[in-house]
Design an enzyme around this catalytic site. Sequence first.
Site, PDB file in Angstrom:
ATOM      1  N   THR A   9       0.949  -1.171   0.109  1.00 18.28           N
ATOM      2  CA  THR A   9       0.166  -0.106  -0.047  1.00 18.28           C
ATOM      3  C   THR A   9       1.052   1.288  -0.044  1.00 18.28           C
ATOM      4  OG1 THR A   9      -2.165   0.954   0.781  1.00 18.28           O
ATOM      5  CG2 THR A   9      -0.388   0.434   2.655  1.00 18.28           C
ATOM      6  N   LYS A  41      -8.301   2.946   2.884  1.00 12.49           N
ATOM      7  CA  LYS A  41      -7.412   2.814   3.931  1.00 12.49           C
ATOM      8  C   LYS A  41      -7.327   4.035   4.817  1.00 12.49           C
ATOM      9  CE  LYS A  41      -5.109  -0.119   0.997  1.00 12.49           C
ATOM     10  NZ  LYS A  41      -4.126  -0.393  -0.250  1.00 12.49           N
ATOM     11  N   GLY A  53      -4.263   6.852   8.411  1.00 13.94           N
ATOM     12  CA  GLY A  53      -4.136   5.777   7.165  1.00 13.94           C
ATOM     13  C   GLY A  53      -3.518   4.783   7.820  1.00 13.94           C
ATOM     14  N   SER A 132       4.569   0.333   1.186  1.00 18.61           N
ATOM     15  CA  SER A 132       5.777   0.221   0.026  1.00 18.61           C
ATOM     16  C   SER A 132       5.948   1.358  -0.727  1.00 18.61           C
ATOM     17  CB  SER A 132       5.402  -1.126  -0.564  1.00 18.61           C
ATOM     18  OG  SER A 132       4.125  -1.091  -1.276  1.00 18.61           O
ATOM     19  N   ALA A 164       2.155   5.380  -7.742  1.00 17.05           N
ATOM     20  CA  ALA A 164       1.740   4.333  -8.439  1.00 17.05           C
ATOM     21  C   ALA A 164       2.432   4.011  -9.701  1.00 17.05           C
ATOM     22  CB  ALA A 164       0.202   4.924  -8.714  1.00 17.05           C
ATOM     23  N   CYS A 167       5.700   1.846  -7.714  1.00 16.98           N
ATOM     24  CA  CYS A 167       5.319   0.808  -6.890  1.00 16.98           C
ATOM     25  C   CYS A 167       4.585  -0.212  -7.319  1.00 16.98           C
ATOM     26  CB  CYS A 167       5.163   1.536  -5.353  1.00 16.98           C
ATOM     27  SG  CYS A 167       4.776   0.053  -4.301  1.00 16.98           S
ATOM     28  N   THR A 170       1.039  -0.422  -5.563  1.00 15.20           N
ATOM     29  CA  THR A 170       0.347   0.902  -5.391  1.00 15.20           C
ATOM     30  C   THR A 170      -0.335   1.055  -6.601  1.00 15.20           C
ATOM     31  OG1 THR A 170       1.994   1.843  -3.916  1.00 15.20           O
ATOM     32  CG2 THR A 170       0.395   3.523  -5.023  1.00 15.20           C
TER      33      THR A 170
END
Length: 179
Positions: A9, A41, A53, A132, A164, A167, A170
């Site tokens: 995440t 989240k 979060g 991450s 995003a 990763c 993500t």
Amino acid sequence: MNRTELHATTILGLRRNGKAAMGGDGQVTLGTTTVKHRSNKIRRLYGGNVLVGFAGAAADAFSLLDRFEEQLEKHHGQLLRSSVELAKLWRTDKYLRQLEAMLAVVDADNALIVSGTGDVIETDDGIVAIGSGGMYAAAAARMLVKHTDLGAKEIVQEALEAAADICIYTNRNIVIEEL
């Protein structure tokens, strides 16, 4: 799993110009497989005045959210005190010690990272990130704060999108809350 190396995440929170924002991606993974694309989240606690979060095991995070909300109520919304008390409880309680999660928490005055190893970290710049993709998002946010006039919510959006792109844990199904 080492609590400081949680995967799967990206959560980013920051304060800027009197506003606070926190966002997270929606991807849920099981090992190396994506099992859900649109998870939320990010939670509002204490009458909507605190954003939280989480990264790590969802069931563990929900247990911690319950305990954190209890601490916020007990300490009348004092974010720093509530975070320290949660970290102490998390580290010393036999059951809680086993939980694999991290929290990022933000209110109008503070931005903190809370871990089960007893850490309550207040960054120098009010930008907190976990998961991450957290460091990718934090780096992007720091550059956006330094080189743009964007607001807190817009910076969180742009930084999470940058994470995003890098990763694999993500995605771009981003949820953002703002105070």
